[in-house]
Design an enzyme around this catalytic site. Structure first.
Site, PDB file in Angstrom:
ATOM      1  N   TYR A  18      30.943  90.251  16.711  1.00 29.72           N
ATOM      2  CA  TYR A  18      30.573  88.915  17.097  1.00 29.72           C
ATOM      3  C   TYR A  18      30.400  88.906  18.712  1.00 29.72           C
ATOM      4  O   TYR A  18      29.624  88.778  19.280  1.00 29.72           O
ATOM      5  CB  TYR A  18      31.421  88.208  16.018  1.00 29.72           C
ATOM      6  CG  TYR A  18      31.227  86.599  16.875  1.00 29.72           C
ATOM      7  CD1 TYR A  18      30.115  85.504  16.426  1.00 29.72           C
ATOM      8  CD2 TYR A  18      30.904  86.331  18.667  1.00 29.72           C
ATOM      9  CE1 TYR A  18      29.776  84.660  16.986  1.00 29.72           C
ATOM     10  CE2 TYR A  18      30.738  84.745  18.773  1.00 29.72           C
ATOM     11  CZ  TYR A  18      30.056  84.109  18.372  1.00 29.72           C
ATOM     12  OH  TYR A  18      29.022  82.711  18.578  1.00 29.72           O
ATOM     13  N   LYS A  38      27.568 102.319  14.550  1.00 26.82           N
ATOM     14  CA  LYS A  38      28.639 102.628  14.028  1.00 26.82           C
ATOM     15  C   LYS A  38      28.739 103.479  12.832  1.00 26.82           C
ATOM     16  O   LYS A  38      27.308 103.540  11.714  1.00 26.82           O
ATOM     17  CB  LYS A  38      28.851 101.191  12.659  1.00 26.82           C
ATOM     18  CG  LYS A  38      29.830 100.721  12.401  1.00 26.82           C
ATOM     19  CD  LYS A  38      30.325  99.161  11.857  1.00 26.82           C
ATOM     20  CE  LYS A  38      31.820  98.959  10.895  1.00 26.82           C
ATOM     21  NZ  LYS A  38      31.803  98.010  11.087  1.00 26.82           N
ATOM     22  N   GLU A 116      30.410 100.277  17.234  1.00 22.70           N
ATOM     23  CA  GLU A 116      31.726  99.610  16.874  1.00 22.70           C
ATOM     24  C   GLU A 116      33.049 100.676  15.684  1.00 22.70           C
ATOM     25  O   GLU A 116      31.907 101.430  14.930  1.00 22.70           O
ATOM     26  CB  GLU A 116      31.093  98.542  15.964  1.00 22.70           C
ATOM     27  CG  GLU A 116      32.354  97.814  15.290  1.00 22.70           C
ATOM     28  CD  GLU A 116      31.792  96.202  14.478  1.00 22.70           C
ATOM     29  OE1 GLU A 116      30.461  96.537  14.925  1.00 22.70           O
ATOM     30  OE2 GLU A 116      32.742  95.690  13.727  1.00 22.70           O
TER      31      GLU A 116
HETATM   32  N1  LIG Z   1      33.922  83.527  19.375  1.00 24.64           N
HETATM   33  C1  LIG Z   1      32.978  83.481  17.771  1.00 24.64           C
HETATM   34  N2  LIG Z   1      32.685  81.833  17.165  1.00 24.64           N
HETATM   35  C2  LIG Z   1      32.163  81.998  16.256  1.00 24.64           C
HETATM   36  N3  LIG Z   1      32.660  83.253  14.769  1.00 24.64           N
HETATM   37  C3  LIG Z   1      33.100  84.010  14.932  1.00 24.64           C
HETATM   38  C4  LIG Z   1      33.656  84.513  16.397  1.00 24.64           C
HETATM   39  N4  LIG Z   1      34.047  85.655  16.028  1.00 24.64           N
HETATM   40  C5  LIG Z   1      33.750  85.666  14.932  1.00 24.64           C
HETATM   41  N5  LIG Z   1      33.400  85.477  14.286  1.00 24.64           N
HETATM   42  C6  LIG Z   1      33.258  84.788  12.871  1.00 24.64           C
HETATM   43  O1  LIG Z   1      33.991  85.654  11.832  1.00 24.64           O
HETATM   44  C7  LIG Z   1      33.778  86.301  11.022  1.00 24.64           C
HETATM   45  C8  LIG Z   1      34.438  87.407  11.540  1.00 24.64           C
HETATM   46  O2  LIG Z   1      34.235  88.256  12.496  1.00 24.64           O
HETATM   47  P1  LIG Z   1      33.608  89.939  12.665  1.00 24.64           P
HETATM   48  O3  LIG Z   1      32.913  90.162  11.598  1.00 24.64           O
HETATM   49  O4  LIG Z   1      32.877  89.967  14.512  1.00 24.64           O
HETATM   50  O5  LIG Z   1      34.831  90.636  12.703  1.00 24.64           O
HETATM   51  P2  LIG Z   1      35.002  92.168  12.652  1.00 24.64           P
HETATM   52  O6  LIG Z   1      36.068  93.056  13.350  1.00 24.64           O
HETATM   53  O7  LIG Z   1      33.802  92.809  12.808  1.00 24.64           O
HETATM   54  O8  LIG Z   1      35.139  92.701  11.401  1.00 24.64           O
HETATM   55  P3  LIG Z   1      35.233  94.076  10.693  1.00 24.64           P
HETATM   56  O9  LIG Z   1      36.489  94.602  10.455  1.00 24.64           O
HETATM   57  O10 LIG Z   1      34.156  93.584   9.003  1.00 24.64           O
HETATM   58  O11 LIG Z   1      33.864  94.970  11.585  1.00 24.64           O
HETATM   59  C9  LIG Z   1      32.222  86.493  11.507  1.00 24.64           C
HETATM   60  O12 LIG Z   1      32.160  85.850  10.145  1.00 24.64           O
HETATM   61  C10 LIG Z   1      32.323  86.040  12.292  1.00 24.64           C
HETATM   62  O13 LIG Z   1      30.411  85.665  12.847  1.00 24.64           O
HETATM   63 MG   LIG Z   2      32.828  93.969  12.397  1.00 23.27          MG
END
Ligand SMILES: Nc1ncnc2c1ncn2[C@@H]1O[C@H](COP(=O)(O)OP(=O)(O)OP(=O)(O)O)[C@@H](O)[C@H]1O
Ligand SMILES: [Mg+2]
Length: 227
Positions: A18, A38, A116
């Site tokens: 995000y 990635k 990432e």
């Molecule tokens: N600030 C935010 N506002 C709204 N939704 C969010 C926000 N941060 C994260 N999310 C939502 O939370 C979920 C997890 O976030 P994200 O996919 O970015 O995590 P990640 O750390 O990239 O996970 P991974 O380890 O699987 O790569 C997603 O559905 C994302 O859209």
């Molecule tokens: Mg991710």
């Protein structure tokens, strides 16, 4: 040759993708050639034709308005487990020479390449009889600095400081933190920010609220983090 920055987090699902979407958007909107890479994604969605879809890359593409070829993933696995296990299940281990080649190819094409990670800093990418490789080994191999995404809420002091200490131990430069799910005016979150900065000596560069559409950090300050 462009510059790059590695995005890691205090854990899986913390908001790396995000926030990375907002980071790439900020750079692109400022007129820079911005790209996303990635190495390994697990838990891919399966498309109607059975193809594995790299959800993280698609999200960043949508958020930042990137062309398909500007957001790439070297290894896409179906099972939503750590990449080392997903690779074992599919008998498709990560070849880190390929990852390095893909990374440098992407880095050549952009002013700023945002990379990432998977999971948190201790995420096994390959663990078999031939090789033991954890995410921090990849950051070292690619000679990158790390920006850490952390949740703004309860428990973040422990997770953020442990991540910073591990990066220090591995001699990986820490560019700073971005707090996610920030609630302005929340006393505990304000204190978390101060405590993480004081205990690690690294800045919390931006605080991202739920549903934020833009990164509250200027493009030049952001660009300066890339090496
Ligand atoms: N600030 C935010 N506002 C709204 N939704 C969010 C926000 N941060 C994260 N999310 C939502 O939370 C979920 C997890 O976030 P994200 O996919 O970015 O995590 P990640 O750390 O990239 O996970 P991974 O380890 O699987 O790569 C997603 O559905 C994302 O859209
Ligand atoms: Mg991710």
């Amino acid at each position: 040759m462009g510059k790059a920055l590695f995005i890691t987090g205090t854990g899986t699902d913390i908001g790396k993708t995000y926030v990375t979407g907002l980071i790439v958007k900020r750079l692109k909107d400022a007129g820079f050639r911005a790209g996303y890479y990635k190495a390994a994604l697990s838990g891919a969605e399966v498309g109607a034709d059975g193809a594995l879809l790299p959800g993280d890359a698609l999200f960043v593409r949508r958020t930042a308005g990137l062309a398909a070829e500007d957001a790439s993933v070297s290894y896409i696995y179906r099972d939503a487990v750590s990449p080392h296990l997903a690779a074992k299940i599919e008998s498709r281990p990560i070849d880190f020479d390929k990852v390095e080649r893909d990374f440098f190819t992407a880095k050549e094409r952009f002013d700023y390449l945002t990379v990432e990670g998977s999971g948190g800093i201790i995420c096994p990418l390959r663990w078999d009889e031939k090789e033991h490789v954890v995410l921090d080994d990849l950051i070292v191999r690619l000679q990158l600095s790390a920006l850490v995404i952390a949740d703004a809420g309860l428990g973040t002091i422990n997770a953020a400081v442990l991540t910073a200490e591990h990066l220090k131990m591995r001699e990986i430069p820490l560019a700073g933190f971005i707090f996610n799910h920030w609630q302005a005016g929340d006393r505990m979150q304000e204190d978390n920010k101060k405590m993480v900065e004081e205990m690690t000596g690294a800045p919390v560069l931006a605080c991202v609220e739920k549903g934020a559409k833009d990164l509250p950090l200027a493009a030049d300050a952001l660009a300066a983090l890339y090496a």
